[in-house]
Design a protein around this motif. Structure first.
Motif, mmCIF file in Angstrom:
data_model
loop_
_atom_site.group_PDB
_atom_site.id
_atom_site.type_symbol
_atom_site.label_atom_id
_atom_site.label_comp_id
_atom_site.label_asym_id
_atom_site.label_seq_id
_atom_site.Cartn_x
_atom_site.Cartn_y
_atom_site.Cartn_z
ATOM 1 N N LEU A 103 12.938 14.462 -15.284
ATOM 2 C CA LEU A 103 12.036 15.590 -15.115
ATOM 3 C C LEU A 103 12.785 16.828 -14.635
ATOM 4 O O LEU A 103 12.594 17.935 -15.155
ATOM 5 C CB LEU A 103 10.920 15.228 -14.131
ATOM 6 C CG LEU A 103 9.885 16.325 -13.849
ATOM 7 C CD1 LEU A 103 9.153 16.708 -15.138
ATOM 8 C CD2 LEU A 103 8.890 15.855 -12.786
ATOM 9 N N GLY A 104 13.668 16.642 -13.646
ATOM 10 C CA GLY A 104 14.446 17.765 -13.134
ATOM 11 C C GLY A 104 15.415 18.310 -14.164
ATOM 12 O O GLY A 104 15.557 19.527 -14.320
ATOM 13 N N TYR A 105 16.062 17.405 -14.899
ATOM 14 C CA TYR A 105 17.012 17.823 -15.945
ATOM 15 C C TYR A 105 16.306 18.642 -17.023
ATOM 16 O O TYR A 105 16.769 19.726 -17.403
ATOM 17 C CB TYR A 105 17.660 16.581 -16.557
ATOM 18 C CG TYR A 105 18.562 16.878 -17.741
ATOM 19 C CD1 TYR A 105 19.911 17.146 -17.548
ATOM 20 C CD2 TYR A 105 18.058 16.890 -19.041
ATOM 21 C CE1 TYR A 105 20.740 17.434 -18.630
ATOM 22 C CE2 TYR A 105 18.879 17.175 -20.118
ATOM 23 C CZ TYR A 105 20.215 17.436 -19.906
ATOM 24 O OH TYR A 105 21.031 17.726 -20.978
ATOM 25 N N CYS A 106 15.178 18.142 -17.510
ATOM 26 C CA CYS A 106 14.441 18.839 -18.570
ATOM 27 C C CYS A 106 13.927 20.187 -18.083
ATOM 28 O O CYS A 106 13.970 21.184 -18.821
ATOM 29 C CB CYS A 106 13.274 17.978 -19.056
ATOM 30 S SG CYS A 106 13.771 16.465 -19.917
ATOM 31 N N SER A 107 13.451 20.233 -16.852
ATOM 32 C CA SER A 107 12.913 21.479 -16.307
ATOM 33 C C SER A 107 13.984 22.554 -16.220
ATOM 34 O O SER A 107 13.750 23.713 -16.585
ATOM 35 C CB SER A 107 12.309 21.235 -14.914
ATOM 36 O OG SER A 107 11.294 20.267 -14.960
ATOM 37 N N ILE A 108 15.165 22.186 -15.736
ATOM 38 C CA ILE A 108 16.258 23.156 -15.607
ATOM 39 C C ILE A 108 16.701 23.637 -16.984
ATOM 40 O O ILE A 108 16.912 24.834 -17.210
ATOM 41 C CB ILE A 108 17.440 22.530 -14.846
ATOM 42 C CG1 ILE A 108 17.059 22.265 -13.399
ATOM 43 C CG2 ILE A 108 18.663 23.452 -14.900
ATOM 44 C CD1 ILE A 108 18.113 21.514 -12.610
ATOM 45 N N TYR A 109 16.852 22.699 -17.917
ATOM 46 C CA TYR A 109 17.326 23.054 -19.261
ATOM 47 C C TYR A 109 16.352 24.031 -19.934
ATOM 48 O O TYR A 109 16.757 25.068 -20.488
ATOM 49 C CB TYR A 109 17.468 21.788 -20.105
ATOM 50 C CG TYR A 109 18.410 21.923 -21.284
ATOM 51 C CD1 TYR A 109 18.192 22.870 -22.279
ATOM 52 C CD2 TYR A 109 19.515 21.096 -21.421
ATOM 53 C CE1 TYR A 109 19.043 22.998 -23.360
ATOM 54 C CE2 TYR A 109 20.384 21.220 -22.497
ATOM 55 C CZ TYR A 109 20.141 22.165 -23.463
ATOM 56 O OH TYR A 109 20.989 22.297 -24.533
ATOM 57 N N ILE A 110 15.060 23.706 -19.900
ATOM 58 C CA ILE A 110 14.056 24.556 -20.548
ATOM 59 C C ILE A 110 13.972 25.915 -19.858
ATOM 60 O O ILE A 110 13.840 26.959 -20.515
ATOM 61 C CB ILE A 110 12.690 23.857 -20.556
ATOM 62 C CG1 ILE A 110 12.745 22.604 -21.446
ATOM 63 C CG2 ILE A 110 11.588 24.793 -21.041
ATOM 64 C CD1 ILE A 110 11.514 21.729 -21.376
ATOM 65 N N PHE A 111 14.070 25.932 -18.532
ATOM 66 C CA PHE A 111 14.050 27.181 -17.777
ATOM 67 C C PHE A 111 15.221 28.076 -18.188
ATOM 68 O O PHE A 111 15.050 29.279 -18.440
ATOM 69 C CB PHE A 111 14.122 26.872 -16.280
ATOM 70 C CG PHE A 111 14.093 28.090 -15.399
ATOM 71 C CD1 PHE A 111 12.887 28.673 -15.041
ATOM 72 C CD2 PHE A 111 15.264 28.644 -14.925
ATOM 73 C CE1 PHE A 111 12.860 29.804 -14.226
ATOM 74 C CE2 PHE A 111 15.252 29.765 -14.114
ATOM 75 C CZ PHE A 111 14.042 30.351 -13.760
ATOM 76 N N MET A 112 16.416 27.499 -18.259
ATOM 77 C CA MET A 112 17.601 28.268 -18.634
ATOM 78 C C MET A 112 17.495 28.792 -20.063
ATOM 79 O O MET A 112 17.850 29.938 -20.352
ATOM 80 C CB MET A 112 18.849 27.406 -18.484
ATOM 81 C CG MET A 112 19.180 27.029 -17.054
ATOM 82 S SD MET A 112 20.580 25.904 -16.946
ATOM 83 C CE MET A 112 21.910 26.963 -17.524
ATOM 84 N N GLN A 113 16.995 27.956 -20.951
ATOM 85 C CA GLN A 113 16.885 28.359 -22.359
ATOM 86 C C GLN A 113 15.816 29.440 -22.538
ATOM 87 O O GLN A 113 15.987 30.372 -23.332
ATOM 88 C CB GLN A 113 16.545 27.134 -23.218
ATOM 89 C CG GLN A 113 16.734 27.331 -24.704
ATOM 90 C CD GLN A 113 18.172 27.074 -25.139
ATOM 91 O OE1 GLN A 113 19.089 27.166 -24.346
ATOM 92 N NE2 GLN A 113 18.355 26.773 -26.401
ATOM 93 N N THR A 114 14.739 29.331 -21.804
ATOM 94 C CA THR A 114 13.658 30.310 -21.918
ATOM 95 C C THR A 114 14.110 31.692 -21.477
ATOM 96 O O THR A 114 13.829 32.693 -22.145
ATOM 97 C CB THR A 114 12.450 29.870 -21.074
ATOM 98 O OG1 THR A 114 11.966 28.609 -21.543
ATOM 99 C CG2 THR A 114 11.322 30.902 -21.157
ATOM 100 N N PHE A 115 14.832 31.754 -20.352
ATOM 101 C CA PHE A 115 15.214 33.042 -19.776
ATOM 102 C C PHE A 115 16.677 33.392 -20.049
ATOM 103 O O PHE A 115 17.259 34.236 -19.374
ATOM 104 C CB PHE A 115 14.913 33.047 -18.283
ATOM 105 C CG PHE A 115 13.452 32.936 -17.990
ATOM 106 C CD1 PHE A 115 12.610 34.024 -18.167
ATOM 107 C CD2 PHE A 115 12.900 31.729 -17.583
ATOM 108 C CE1 PHE A 115 11.255 33.922 -17.914
ATOM 109 C CE2 PHE A 115 11.546 31.616 -17.332
ATOM 110 C CZ PHE A 115 10.720 32.717 -17.501
ATOM 111 N N MET A 116 17.251 32.739 -21.058
ATOM 112 C CA MET A 116 18.573 33.120 -21.571
ATOM 113 C C MET A 116 19.656 33.079 -20.494
ATOM 114 O O MET A 116 20.523 33.951 -20.419
ATOM 115 C CB MET A 116 18.498 34.511 -22.211
ATOM 116 C CG MET A 116 17.498 34.602 -23.332
ATOM 117 S SD MET A 116 16.797 36.253 -23.556
ATOM 118 C CE MET A 116 15.602 36.311 -22.224
#
Length: 277
Positions: A103-116
């Motif tokens: 859950l933490g891994y996916c959240s960080i990855y998606i957050f980083m990808q969303t906000f470049m």
């Protein structure tokens, strides 16, 4: 004769000199760069902050559910050396708290990808190091697609002035290429995703601006990210042999990616040839 006081013609639209605001009826053309001017209006900037705040709070609450004793040991890697040092600790953490780690891994990855935010390549290497090729590849493609989709909709909301401001010439070129390939748009988008012809960041932001349908964007992202993601995830299995992320994409690797991309775009090229004959 002096220009009338109440009107000043600017690049990209009309501006009311007396109140200093853009005319609500003006529309800035694609590829116009606004020199020396912040690209977002007040409501667009507020919308961007609101979206960032919502994502940040979600990320905060997710990490609040994790064991407090682990916080001090978590550090985002900036080099391959940092990643190697972090790998063993994260492996123990993943074994002890598998659901929370995912859950933490996916959240960080998606957050980083969303906000470049730069650094998702380290997340991809980490997936290979901790989960192996199959599970790691699934995780990376899922998160990269989810993050790219979030970025797509964020750009649909406020992206036009930002992309016009940052990459006006590149945006004009992209719009022209898309216009020429509307009938085989999926093939062209797959080519862009597979090869490093255009940065993924630019593709995510510019796609809604040039009216690429989301279903085409989504399918091209899911399929097109697999080859490069496989290379990165597989490299994560041998972090000890990797000196720099630049080693991931040598001439041989880039040649393979362009070869795959060329096969994908052949139907588009053949279609254009038949049109001109």
């Amino acid at each position: 004769m002096a220009a009338p006081r109440n009107l000043v013609v600017e690049v990209g639209g009309l501006r009311d000199e007396e109140n200093g605001e853009d005319s609500p009826t003006s529309k800035k053309p694609i590829g116009t760069k606004l020199e020396g001017k912040f690209p977002l209006s007040r409501w667009e900037f507020a919308a961007a902050l609101a979206v960032f705040f919502i994502f940040s709070m979600a990320l905060f609450f997710i990490f609040m559910t994790m064991p407090a004793a682990e916080y001090g040991k978590l550090k985002f890697p900036r080099t391959v050396s940092d990643l190697r040092a972090l790998k063993d600790h994260l492996a123990r953490y993943a074994n002890s708290y598998p659901a929370k780690f995912i859950l933490g891994y996916c959240s960080i990855y998606i957050f980083m990808q969303t906000f470049m935010i730069p650094g998702t390549i380290f997340m991809s290497l980490l997936a290979g190091a901790l989960f192996g090729v199959v599970r790691g590849l699934f995780l990376v493609v899922f998160n990269a697609t989810a993050g790219a989709s979030s970025c797509f909709f964020l750009s649909k909301l406020i992206g036009r002035p930002v992309v016009n401001w940052l990459w006006p010439e590149k945006l004009r070129y992209f719009q022209g290429e898309i216009a020429k390939r509307r009938e085989k748009l999926l093939n062209y988008m797959l080519f862009l995703r597979i090869t490093p012809s255009l940065p993924n960041l630019f593709i995510n932001l510019a796609s809604p601006i040039v009216d690429i349908p989301f279903h085409v964007f989504l399918l091209a992202t899911i399929i097109g990210l697999i080859p490069a993601s496989y290379i990165t995830v597989r490299a994560g299995l041998a972090l000890g042999d990797l000196k720099s992320v630049k080693d991931l994409y040598d001439f041989k690797t880039l040649s393979v990616l362009f070869l795959i991309g060329s096969v994908v775009i052949v139907p588009t090229l053949l279609k254009r040839k038949r049109v001109y004959e």
